[in-house]
Design a protein around this motif. Sequence first.
Motif, PDB file in Angstrom:
ATOM      1  N   THR A  56      -4.846   6.279   3.050  1.00  0.00           N
ATOM      2  CA  THR A  56      -3.619   5.561   2.696  1.00  0.00           C
ATOM      3  C   THR A  56      -2.649   6.492   1.976  1.00  0.00           C
ATOM      4  O   THR A  56      -3.035   7.211   1.055  1.00  0.00           O
ATOM      5  N   CYS A  57      -1.391   6.474   2.411  1.00  0.00           N
ATOM      6  CA  CYS A  57      -0.313   7.330   1.887  1.00  0.00           C
ATOM      7  C   CYS A  57      -0.507   8.798   2.254  1.00  0.00           C
ATOM      8  O   CYS A  57       0.278   9.653   1.831  1.00  0.00           O
ATOM      9  N   SER A  66       2.179   1.928   5.333  1.00  0.00           N
ATOM     10  CA  SER A  66       1.317   2.511   4.297  1.00  0.00           C
ATOM     11  C   SER A  66       1.109   4.012   4.430  1.00  0.00           C
ATOM     12  O   SER A  66       0.475   4.630   3.580  1.00  0.00           O
ATOM     13  N   TRP A  73       0.829  -1.213   0.000  1.00  0.00           N
ATOM     14  CA  TRP A  73       0.000   0.000   0.000  1.00  0.00           C
ATOM     15  C   TRP A  73       0.857   1.255   0.000  1.00  0.00           C
ATOM     16  O   TRP A  73       0.539   2.232  -0.667  1.00  0.00           O
ATOM     17  N   CYS A 119      -2.390   1.804  13.336  1.00  0.00           N
ATOM     18  CA  CYS A 119      -3.381   0.764  13.024  1.00  0.00           C
ATOM     19  C   CYS A 119      -2.815  -0.601  13.361  1.00  0.00           C
ATOM     20  O   CYS A 119      -1.609  -0.762  13.551  1.00  0.00           O
ATOM     21  N   THR A 133      -0.811   5.547   6.561  1.00  0.00           N
ATOM     22  CA  THR A 133      -2.222   5.830   6.820  1.00  0.00           C
ATOM     23  C   THR A 133      -2.338   7.030   7.751  1.00  0.00           C
ATOM     24  O   THR A 133      -1.694   7.079   8.803  1.00  0.00           O
ATOM     25  N   ALA A 174      -7.835  -5.081   6.732  1.00  0.00           N
ATOM     26  CA  ALA A 174      -7.619  -4.014   5.759  1.00  0.00           C
ATOM     27  C   ALA A 174      -8.111  -4.387   4.369  1.00  0.00           C
ATOM     28  O   ALA A 174      -8.214  -3.528   3.488  1.00  0.00           O
ATOM     29  N   HIS A 228      -0.047  10.663  11.549  1.00  0.00           N
ATOM     30  CA  HIS A 228      -0.007   9.217  11.326  1.00  0.00           C
ATOM     31  C   HIS A 228      -1.006   8.523  12.231  1.00  0.00           C
ATOM     32  O   HIS A 228      -1.138   8.846  13.414  1.00  0.00           O
ATOM     33  N   TRP A 287      -8.275   7.441   7.874  1.00  0.00           N
ATOM     34  CA  TRP A 287      -7.752   6.218   7.248  1.00  0.00           C
ATOM     35  C   TRP A 287      -7.336   6.474   5.797  1.00  0.00           C
ATOM     36  O   TRP A 287      -7.658   5.698   4.900  1.00  0.00           O
TER      37      TRP A 287
END
Length: 482
Positions: free
Chosen positions: A250-251, A297, A175, A291, A299, A457, A288, A248
Amino acid sequence: PPHLFLLSIIWSLCDFDFKKKKNKNKNKMESNLTASPTTEPPKGDKLAGTNKASYSFFPPPSEDLVPYGDPNWYQGWNMNHYYNESHVKLRNAVRKFIDEEITPNCSEWDEKRNIPKEVFKKCWEAGWLPGVIGFWPKEAGDKIAGGIRAEEFDVFHELVILDELCRCGSGGVVWGLIEGLQIGIPPILSFASPTIKEKVVKDCLRGEKFIALAITEPSAGSDVASLSTEAKKTEDGKYFIVNGEKKWITCGHFADFFTVAVRTGGPGMGGVSLLLIERTMPGVKTRHMPCSGMWASGTAYVTFEDVKVPVDNLIGEENKGFKYIMHNFNHERWGFVVQANRFARVCYEEAFRYAHKRSTFGKRLVDHPVIRLKLAHMSRQIEATHAWLEGVTHQIKIMPKEEANIKLGGTTALLKAHASQTLEFCAREAAQIFGGLSYTRGGQGEKVERIYREVRAYAIPAGSEEIMLDLSVRQAMKFAKL
């Protein structure tokens, strides 16, 4: 009597002919069994072909073989209705890169919650990073891993790239490397102005800058039409003032750009628009999110506080954003299927290898029927999922985009739910085979332990299993003729 004598002659002739044919078939079968499974495949266009002497168009590279540890076409099956020589070349080049540059570093990057920025540039230079967005964009140039041509690139090449990348055994690394690009860039390529494309696309495809798709909110996940992040125009009509929160993402922790779903109109899907928001704009903050999995990733929890966004950063038309989001949902979910099923294979392969090494009660684990039963159930689900995936992928390849969005929406949703449940099953069974090693970070059970934490996920993002299963039936009801 004459008639009985005549019947006996006929019977003898028939019996002789039957034995002759039986021996001929037996010799043919023995010849096939002793034929080399690594006969050289025909070259060029003949690969689609007619090499009657060989039953293996795609011999695997010189590596140890775990049955069901790779897709069938890697293991000697004739699958040339989906694949050709260009897919073999790409597969070999990407596998070599992942084995050398990615897999050995996964544990370190995952524990540090960070992938070094130079790695993204290496992925671009290796010729595969831009190939995760549904096609090979012209902005990416013509350098593709394995020396294949841009005009050859199809969705099966993307399947190969994703499948090989996921052999690294870390969803967080996967991810972190591709997910922001895979879901954040397509709306820009499809609907944004030339000015926005010039600003964003080339640098992101080359791994020099990063993008994230920001849709999910604390109170709106699968129910996209209920999002509340607001974008109000200034009195002079030159800017949107954006306020809201995204969760949430991603990146998002390291992204330079955000493809953001905002509310510019009334309630529901008809009031949603897409904006390009840049990290350098005042009022953009990210933190950040810790998780249970996907550690590398990036997230993030993203906050927009009175962010002043030029109207020129509107992606497509105002209040048409929901349509643009849906335009790429099938591809996003298809990508999740590829990833989830390869991670299921990783669990199976790791368990299969370990079961041949570990001994209990005086014999190897694999010599216990209960362990073989676990491996059998894992492999049957993996193979069924992959066969379904290849069938859907073929339809994506041959159908026009708009037709595929309509006809494949329910099927892709159903397949995503099936793939995440297959992954959950395989992660659990592999953990049982590894025992305590699957509960320990690092060591022999490292990949299984990590993937077990990452199952949710795949079961929740891009549409939870429950939403996907319901969507599949609702779509079926639309097409039903009763």
